[in-house]
Design a protein around this motif. Structure first.
Motif, PDB file in Angstrom:
ATOM      1  N   LYS A 366     -41.508  56.294 -75.258  1.00 19.47           N
ATOM      2  CA  LYS A 366     -42.721  55.908 -75.994  1.00 19.47           C
ATOM      3  C   LYS A 366     -42.390  55.097 -77.252  1.00 19.47           C
ATOM      4  O   LYS A 366     -43.256  54.897 -78.106  1.00 19.47           O
ATOM      5  CB  LYS A 366     -43.503  57.162 -76.395  1.00 19.47           C
ATOM      6  N   VAL A 367     -41.161  54.632 -77.359  1.00 20.34           N
ATOM      7  CA  VAL A 367     -40.760  53.833 -78.527  1.00 20.34           C
ATOM      8  C   VAL A 367     -41.654  52.597 -78.612  1.00 20.34           C
ATOM      9  O   VAL A 367     -41.845  51.881 -77.616  1.00 20.34           O
ATOM     10  CB  VAL A 367     -39.282  53.417 -78.424  1.00 20.34           C
ATOM     11  N   LYS A 368     -42.181  52.321 -79.795  1.00 21.66           N
ATOM     12  CA  LYS A 368     -43.167  51.251 -79.962  1.00 21.66           C
ATOM     13  C   LYS A 368     -42.560  49.849 -79.944  1.00 21.66           C
ATOM     14  O   LYS A 368     -43.145  48.908 -79.412  1.00 21.66           O
ATOM     15  CB  LYS A 368     -43.939  51.451 -81.269  1.00 21.66           C
ATOM     16  N   ARG A 369     -41.383  49.710 -80.559  1.00 20.30           N
ATOM     17  CA  ARG A 369     -40.777  48.373 -80.699  1.00 20.30           C
ATOM     18  C   ARG A 369     -39.318  48.383 -80.247  1.00 20.30           C
ATOM     19  O   ARG A 369     -38.577  49.317 -80.570  1.00 20.30           O
ATOM     20  CB  ARG A 369     -40.853  47.886 -82.153  1.00 20.30           C
ATOM     21  N   LEU A 370     -38.946  47.336 -79.544  1.00 18.33           N
ATOM     22  CA  LEU A 370     -37.563  47.154 -79.123  1.00 18.33           C
ATOM     23  C   LEU A 370     -37.088  45.776 -79.562  1.00 18.33           C
ATOM     24  O   LEU A 370     -37.864  44.809 -79.551  1.00 18.33           O
ATOM     25  CB  LEU A 370     -37.426  47.261 -77.604  1.00 18.33           C
ATOM     26  N   VAL A 371     -35.811  45.692 -79.931  1.00 16.66           N
ATOM     27  CA  VAL A 371     -35.175  44.401 -80.193  1.00 16.66           C
ATOM     28  C   VAL A 371     -33.910  44.339 -79.350  1.00 16.66           C
ATOM     29  O   VAL A 371     -33.005  45.166 -79.515  1.00 16.66           O
ATOM     30  CB  VAL A 371     -34.825  44.212 -81.679  1.00 16.66           C
ATOM     31  N   ALA A 372     -33.865  43.385 -78.449  1.00 17.68           N
ATOM     32  CA  ALA A 372     -32.702  43.203 -77.573  1.00 17.68           C
ATOM     33  C   ALA A 372     -31.886  42.018 -78.053  1.00 17.68           C
ATOM     34  O   ALA A 372     -32.435  40.942 -78.299  1.00 17.68           O
ATOM     35  CB  ALA A 372     -33.157  42.972 -76.131  1.00 17.68           C
ATOM     36  N   VAL A 373     -30.582  42.223 -78.197  1.00 17.38           N
ATOM     37  CA  VAL A 373     -29.659  41.148 -78.569  1.00 17.38           C
ATOM     38  C   VAL A 373     -28.634  41.033 -77.443  1.00 17.38           C
ATOM     39  O   VAL A 373     -28.050  42.034 -77.027  1.00 17.38           O
ATOM     40  CB  VAL A 373     -28.949  41.450 -79.901  1.00 17.38           C
ATOM     41  N   LEU A 380     -29.599  39.993 -69.682  1.00 18.94           N
ATOM     42  CA  LEU A 380     -30.759  40.189 -70.553  1.00 18.94           C
ATOM     43  C   LEU A 380     -32.043  40.120 -69.731  1.00 18.94           C
ATOM     44  O   LEU A 380     -32.925  40.982 -69.871  1.00 18.94           O
ATOM     45  CB  LEU A 380     -30.786  39.134 -71.656  1.00 18.94           C
ATOM     46  N   ALA A 381     -32.150  39.109 -68.877  1.00 23.18           N
ATOM     47  CA  ALA A 381     -33.353  38.967 -68.050  1.00 23.18           C
ATOM     48  C   ALA A 381     -33.542  40.180 -67.138  1.00 23.18           C
ATOM     49  O   ALA A 381     -34.663  40.662 -66.958  1.00 23.18           O
ATOM     50  CB  ALA A 381     -33.257  37.687 -67.220  1.00 23.18           C
ATOM     51  N   ARG A 382     -32.449  40.655 -66.566  1.00 22.56           N
ATOM     52  CA  ARG A 382     -32.526  41.852 -65.723  1.00 22.56           C
ATOM     53  C   ARG A 382     -33.100  43.035 -66.501  1.00 22.56           C
ATOM     54  O   ARG A 382     -34.004  43.738 -66.029  1.00 22.56           O
ATOM     55  CB  ARG A 382     -31.131  42.199 -65.205  1.00 22.56           C
ATOM     56  N   ASP A 383     -32.585  43.261 -67.717  1.00 22.17           N
ATOM     57  CA  ASP A 383     -33.001  44.414 -68.502  1.00 22.17           C
ATOM     58  C   ASP A 383     -34.419  44.245 -69.047  1.00 22.17           C
ATOM     59  O   ASP A 383     -35.181  45.217 -69.134  1.00 22.17           O
ATOM     60  CB  ASP A 383     -32.001  44.662 -69.624  1.00 22.17           C
ATOM     61  N   LEU A 384     -34.803  43.015 -69.407  1.00 21.49           N
ATOM     62  CA  LEU A 384     -36.176  42.782 -69.851  1.00 21.49           C
ATOM     63  C   LEU A 384     -37.160  43.034 -68.718  1.00 21.49           C
ATOM     64  O   LEU A 384     -38.263  43.539 -68.939  1.00 21.49           O
ATOM     65  CB  LEU A 384     -36.328  41.351 -70.382  1.00 21.49           C
ATOM     66  N   ARG A 385     -36.769  42.684 -67.491  1.00 20.61           N
ATOM     67  CA  ARG A 385     -37.615  42.954 -66.332  1.00 20.61           C
ATOM     68  C   ARG A 385     -37.862  44.454 -66.191  1.00 20.61           C
ATOM     69  O   ARG A 385     -38.994  44.904 -65.930  1.00 20.61           O
ATOM     70  CB  ARG A 385     -36.942  42.414 -65.084  1.00 20.61           C
TER      71      ARG A 385
END
Length: 417
Positions: A366-373, A380-385
């Motif tokens: 339920k974390v509201k905000r994520l920042v992926a680097v 990255l695309a795999r994990d964002l999917r």
């Protein structure tokens, strides 16, 4: 450009249609695509096809692209370190952005991608070189393009002047370490207190190490580590946010300080008004310490030496008060939804393989905000999917050109639930 020719096949002429993901020109042929290093879209070139039928060597450019420019380095085309110094800046940055766009689209993510944030020449603060003896003598440099052979480096426009200016003297000082070995790997990092040098692949005699200790300090070297043993001349130190951190040998450090500054700004913007943040794959605390100026932050990292350096820095700098520092392999033991419950935001900056297992757990949280680097648009695309399928929405994607003239690109993405 006949200097590119291998002279091993009968030359043919082809048209270059596009740039591949690694920066090679790609020609469409009846037998499939041919990858031609140092060729640009729209050019007609003479090439020699390699034995594998998939790659080729550039012999000559018959019709030149208007986007072709003179490279900034005299070693370009010979050295294997850079692939795209010959492409005009705007076209080059567009290509880098497209690497991210195409990676996202391959996962069904048609997301707006901002223009690439560039970095200047002479800004890279770390490099891995090879030290060897060959028929021409002692060499300290990079691999030749498409070869295991080495070329001696006297200039490198992407490296910081503090490193480049010391390469000739470093070569002379490190030479006795080789002994009977043919080659050694030399990592060089510029820190705030001098160069941090790590040598792998040799076990020198004590006399060689003693001589090295006497000479290295004159070159502005803070530490030399050989075969795991360190000669500390002046403790290496890097500034991360408000803290001075003493990195262990071979510690991961962002390659370009200017890129790190841009990434840090984006990370801080991405957490919004979060009061408590988890910094996953924290390393030395690249983002931990800047985050700690805004909110409570817990660091998670599997490299215990890096985590110890982070903890030591946090103890010595009261203005960088961080929360607990957790030694944890997030690939094997990702934080689950219950463990993530206390956090308003999560920042993650994993190795190139990407944190698929952790992304799956975040998608359930339920974390509201994520920042992926990430330094790998594909993972990255795999994990964002995974995260989007779990209910997150991508709100911002910003590429950062941390790896000049190469097929690599750093990216920062913001997500909200």
């Amino acid at each position: 450009m006949s200097s590119f020719s291998s002279g091993h096949a009968v030359p043919i002429e082809v048209e270059i249609d596009r740039l591949g993901a690694q920066g090679d020109g790609v020609a469409a042929t009846p037998d499939g695509p041919l990858f031609v290093p140092f060729a640009l879209p729209g050019e007609r070139v003479r090439i020699e096809v390699d034995a594998d039928g998939k790659n080729a060597t550039l012999v000559d450019v018959l019709a030149r692209s208007p986007e072709r420019v003179d490279p900034v380095c005299p070693h370009f085309g010979i050295c294997g370190g850079c692939t795209l110094q010959h492409l005009e800046t705007d076209a080059y940055l567009t290509w880098k952005r497209d690497l991210v766009v195409q990676a996202l689209r391959s996962r069904g993510l048609d997301t707006k991608v901002e223009p690439v944030r560039p970095v200047p020449l002479g800004s890279r603060r770390r490099a891995t070189l090879s030290l060897a003896r060959d028929a021409q003598g002692l060499v300290l440099g990079y691999r030749r393009a498409r070869s295991h052979d080495l070329i001696d480096i006297d200039v490198c426009p992407i490296l910081s002047p503090a490193i480049v200016s010391r390469i000739p003297k470093l070569k002379a000082v490190l030479a006795p370490l080789l002994g009977n070995k043919r080659e050694a790997r030399v990592g060089v990092t510029e820190t705030g207190t001098g160069l941090d040098v790590v040598v792998h692949g040799v076990r020198p005699k004590e006399t060689a190490l003693a001589k090295l200790a006497a000479e290295a300090g004159k070159l502005g070297v803070a530490r030399v580590t050989v075969d795991g043993d360190s000669l500390l001349l002046a403790a290496p130190s890097v500034r991360l946010g408000p803290a001075q951190v003493k990195p262990p040998p071979d510690a991961f450090l962002q390659a370009v300080p200017q890129a790190e500054a841009v990434m840090t700004e984006l990370v801080l913007a991405g957490i919004g008004k979060a009061k408590r943040v988890a910094d996953l794959f924290s390393g030395l605390g690249t983002f931990t310490f800047p985050l700690a100026e805004l909110c409570a932050v817990d660091a998670y990292e599997s490299d215990e030496a890096a985590l110890a350096a982070l903890a030591e820095a946090a103890r010595h700098y009261a203005e960088a008060e961080t929360g607990p520092h957790h030694a944890r392999d997030l690939f094997r033991m990702p934080l689950g939804p219950q463990e993530l419950k206390p956090y308003d935001a999560v920042v993650f900056d994993p190795p190139r393989a990407g944190p698929a297992a952790q992304a799956e757990q975040l998608a359930k949280s339920k974390v509201k905000r994520l920042v992926a680097v990430s330094c790998n648009p594909g993972t990255l695309a795999r994990d964002l999917r995974i995260l989007v399928d779990g209910g997150y929405r991508i709100t911002r994607v910003v590429p950062v050109d941390q790896f000049l003239f190469s097929g690599h690109v750093e990216t920062v993405a913001h997500l909200t639930r």
